[in-house]
Design an enzyme around this catalytic site. Structure first.
Site, PDB file in Angstrom:
ATOM      1  N   GLU A 106      21.261 -23.101  -9.060  1.00 19.57           N
ATOM      2  CA  GLU A 106      22.614 -22.529  -8.949  1.00 19.57           C
ATOM      3  C   GLU A 106      23.397 -23.202  -7.821  1.00 19.57           C
ATOM      4  O   GLU A 106      24.585 -23.479  -7.957  1.00 19.57           O
ATOM      5  CB  GLU A 106      22.530 -21.017  -8.692  1.00 19.57           C
ATOM      6  CG  GLU A 106      22.005 -20.245  -9.892  1.00 19.57           C
ATOM      7  CD  GLU A 106      22.037 -18.745  -9.668  1.00 19.57           C
ATOM      8  OE1 GLU A 106      21.256 -18.278  -8.816  1.00 19.57           O
ATOM      9  OE2 GLU A 106      22.842 -18.064 -10.322  1.00 19.57           O
ATOM     10  N   GLU A 126      15.197 -16.850 -13.768  1.00 20.43           N
ATOM     11  CA  GLU A 126      15.335 -15.483 -13.236  1.00 20.43           C
ATOM     12  C   GLU A 126      14.923 -14.399 -14.226  1.00 20.43           C
ATOM     13  O   GLU A 126      14.327 -13.378 -13.838  1.00 20.43           O
ATOM     14  CB  GLU A 126      16.794 -15.228 -12.808  1.00 20.43           C
ATOM     15  CG  GLU A 126      17.207 -15.900 -11.515  1.00 20.43           C
ATOM     16  CD  GLU A 126      17.631 -17.347 -11.666  1.00 20.43           C
ATOM     17  OE1 GLU A 126      17.450 -17.914 -12.768  1.00 20.43           O
ATOM     18  OE2 GLU A 126      18.149 -17.915 -10.694  1.00 20.43           O
TER      19      GLU A 126
END
Ligand code: NAI
Length: 685
Positions: A106, A126
């Site tokens: 990210e 995630e």
């Protein structure tokens, strides 16, 4: 004052911001703080025109520091760091090597460009931890790959290699030579320009492509809440301004981060990591293994051979019988042919695997092997004979392993002149698919032989768990207790289909009676018959399975077991004849049936597993409590998101558990052995 984890070096007019948080450069509060300070310098220092973010050592940020996830996250949080990079007028290039996963990727997506060394993997895993990306992953990724592909990638937690990442636009270039120099050059080229993903439009996608990707992701992701939440966040990019999308994503991330499911999944993550640590074997050096001989070309032998071929070993598959060898060779060949046909591997890789296989009836060839894995019939006499022969033919120093499910490893080792070289390597079926592998320690097993088993297990991409030598080791011992309890519940009043339904609703892939029918009731029947002489006559014994077998109902293969399997029916059918047989078994013992609801069935199963785990730990068969959770999740279809019985027990606490086990003991009746939960609950053990 936190320890400095980020340093700013200079390469002319480019700042090289080095993240140095060994061993994996995990994104932590100290890293984020260091990044903020470095970006502030980049902004304010007029001699700097741009920056490169790079990891020290052999990786970029390989993930976030999960230990922080159970508490309130310290400032600055990752979205703040990424916002600072985006708001800075100077370009920032992410230089990736090793792994850039989760928050690491990210962060890279928040930069103006991504340059990667060949072999780098990127991804957003995630969802596998019960959360969704929380720092823009769901908002920025679709701006590169489009909504359907972003759904597939995020919901599966897929790790994408650099070549595929380049093709998909996830990285801008692969750096052939020096990564740092290439990234600095790229940053210099960008001088005066920003190319933020947030400014890109989301590629248009058809409603049906989005619906298909969502349906596939939900199915593969077992409809867990975080999968749906990830889909919602990704789909929103089509219609919601990015800052609103980012805020919504963050709110969902924060909520899921502290959910029970995320807690359970983090528990599993740490349990799996801990299961690889073996203080008693630290000093042992694994032996060098290149050639593996597999003895017995049946179901397990051929699966083990495939796993070893996939991992790059030379494999010799040996049999006693030509026809069995032929069947095994065909099974292996068909496996590779279907993998190629399904597009799972390319033909050259399959051909290379098959080229490393030799099938033979010529036993003296065992002398070539560094590791011998025996997978013949589950009979002590047969195995002892086979080990005598292996012992006579193997080279000195070869590791000799048995894939036995229940037999006494020491009795097998005693058939050889070198019990120190004998270990158990207990694979699960299908052996080339199942992650779990029990490495069984015999009383004479040398530490380096065990260390070799662990190293081979890792090379086979398995989760090797070290166990003691006792009937059923860890996994099958737990499963036997679980099965026994399910039979008790049927005797007390539940129907097999009620028990199966309750446990499938809990998340088990299949209920115990459906599993029994699938694997065949005769194996356990034979085992019970073999135990007649040694069984405690006072212990509670449920006769239902024996009665089924006596009427020829051996499970799916005979068309009937606990269920009926009429020709052409896709699902097991409930059979009134079984209900009658069970009713008779109850009345023979004078048991008045009582009602058991799904919650009670689930609770009694958990308590049974907790009790057995406590016994295994006290007996030293399991090395550490959390290994039990690793074994059940990776070998027995226990739902990962429930954490495992040890997770459950620790949540419940000592006092409640002791009362629970009193109740379990009373319900189970004679023969129940009560475990001491203290050791199980000790999180430092
Ligand atoms: P299987 O019956 O499919 O295969 C056994 C093979 O061994 C046969 O091909 C047979 O010809 C060969 N064999 C028998 N005696 C031999 C000898 N003296 N020399 C050479 N080859 C010989 O059995 P399966 O299911 O593959 O099981 C093998 C072992 O793996 C057993 O110890 C079993 O307990 C264990 N195991 C089985 C699992 C399963 O789910 N089937 C799971 C984990 C372990």
């Amino acid at each position: 004052m936190r320890q400095q984890r980020v340093r700013l070096e200079r390469d002319g007019d480019i700042a090289v911001i080095v993240i140095d948080n060994p061993p994996i450069n995990a994104g932590s509060a100290a890293v984020r703080e260091g990044l903020m300070a470095a970006i502030a310098t980049l902004k304010s220092d007029a001699s700097l025109q741009g920056a490169v973010l790079i990891g020290a050592g052999n990786t970029f940020i390989a993930g976030s520091d999960l230990r922080e996830f159970g508490q309130p996250l310290a400032e600055p949080q990752l979205p703040t760091v990424i916002k600072a990079i985006e708001d800075c007028s100077k370009p920032v290039v992410a230089a990736l090597h090793g792994a850039a996963l989760g928050g690491g990727f990210e962060l890279a997506l928040g930069c103006d460009a991504r340059i990667a060394a060949p072999g780098t993997v990127v991804g957003l895993p995630e969802v596998t931890l019960g959360i969704i990306p929380g720092a823009g992953g769901t908002q920025r990724l679709p701006r590169i790959v489009g909504i359907p592909r972003a759904i597939a990638m995020i919901c599966s937690g897929e790790r994408v290699g650099s070549a595929a990442a380049l093709a998909a636009g996830l990285i801008d270039a692969e750096a052939e030579g020096d990564l740092r120099a290439a990234a600095v050059g790229h940053a210099r080229q960008l001088t005066g320009r920003k190319q933020r993903l947030r400014d890109r439009a989301v590629p248009a996608a058809g409603a049906s492509a989005i619906a298909d990707a969502s349906a596939a992701a939900l199915k593969a992701g077992k409809r867990r809440p975080q999968v749906q939440a990830a889909i919602d966040a990704i789909v929103a990019t089509a219609s919601v301004a990015i800052d609103d999308g980012l805020a919504d994503e963050r709110a969902v991330f924060q909520r899921l981060r502290v959910s029970r499911e995320a807690l359970a999944l983090r528990h599993q993550f740490f349990a799996e990591r801990d299961s690889a640590k073996h203080p008693t074997l630290e000093a042992a050096k694994p032996r060098d293994i290149r050639h593996i001989a597999v003895i017995g070309a049946g179901t397990m032998g051929s699966g083990i051979a495939i796993a070893a071929l996939d991992a790059g070993y030379e494999v010799l598959l040996l049999e006693q019988e030509a026809a069995a060898l032929e069947r095994g060779a065909t099974r292996i060949h068909e496996h590779y042919a279907s993998r190629v046909k399904g597009g799972k591997i390319n033909a050259a890789v399959a051909a290379a695997c098959e080229a490393r296989l030799t099938t033979s009836l010529d036993w003296p060839r065992i002398a070539e092997a560094d590791l011998v894995i025996e997978a013949v019939f589950e009979e002590l006499g047969v195995k002892q004979q086979v080990f005598q022969r292996i012992d006579a033919l193997s080279r000195p120093g070869a590791v000799l392993a048995s894939n036995t499910s229940y037999l006494d490893l020491d009795a097998i080792a005693a058939a050889t002149s070198r019990p120190q070289d004998v270990i158990g390597l207990h694979f699960f079926s299908p052996a080339n698919v199942m992650k779990l592998m029990e490495i069984v320690r015999g009383k004479a097993s040398a530490p380096d032989a065990l260390a070799t088993g662990l190293a081979v297990g890792r090379k086979l991409k398995k989760l090797p768990v070290l166990t003691g030598n006792a009937f059923g080791f860890v996994g099958n011992r737990l499963y036997a207790a679980y099965r026994r309890q399910c039979e008790f519940m049927v005797e007390e009043g539940a129907s097999p289909e009620q028990v199966d339904a309750a446990l499938e609703a809990f998340g088990f892939a299949m209920g115990p009676f459906a599993v029994a029918d699938l694997s065949g009731l005769d194996i356990a029947w034979r085992m019970r018959q073999a135990q007649v002489a040694t069984r405690d006559p006072a212990a509670r014994y449920v006769h239902i399975a024996d009665r089924l077998c006596e009427t020829g109902r051996l499970g799916r293969k005979t068309g009937a077991g606990y269920y009926r399997y009429p020709e052409g029916a896709s699902r097991p059918q409930v059979d009134p004849a079984v209900a009658a047989l069970i009713a008779k078994a109850r009345s023979d013992k004078g048991i008045a049936p009582r009602e058991l609801v799904a919650e009670e069935i689930q609770r009694l199963v958990m308590l049974t597993l907790v009790n057995e785990a406590a016994l295994l730990l006290a007996e030293g068969v399991a090395e550490r409590a959390t290994d039990v959770d690793v074994v059940l999740v990776n070998g027995y279809g226990f739902p990962r998101w429930e954490g495992g019985p040890v997770f459950w027990a620790r949540e419940r606490g000592a006092e409640a558990l002791r009362a629970d086990l009193d109740e379990l003991g009373a319900l189970s009746g004679p023969g129940f052995v009560r475990g001491d939960v203290n050791q199980l609950l000790d999180t430092k053990a």
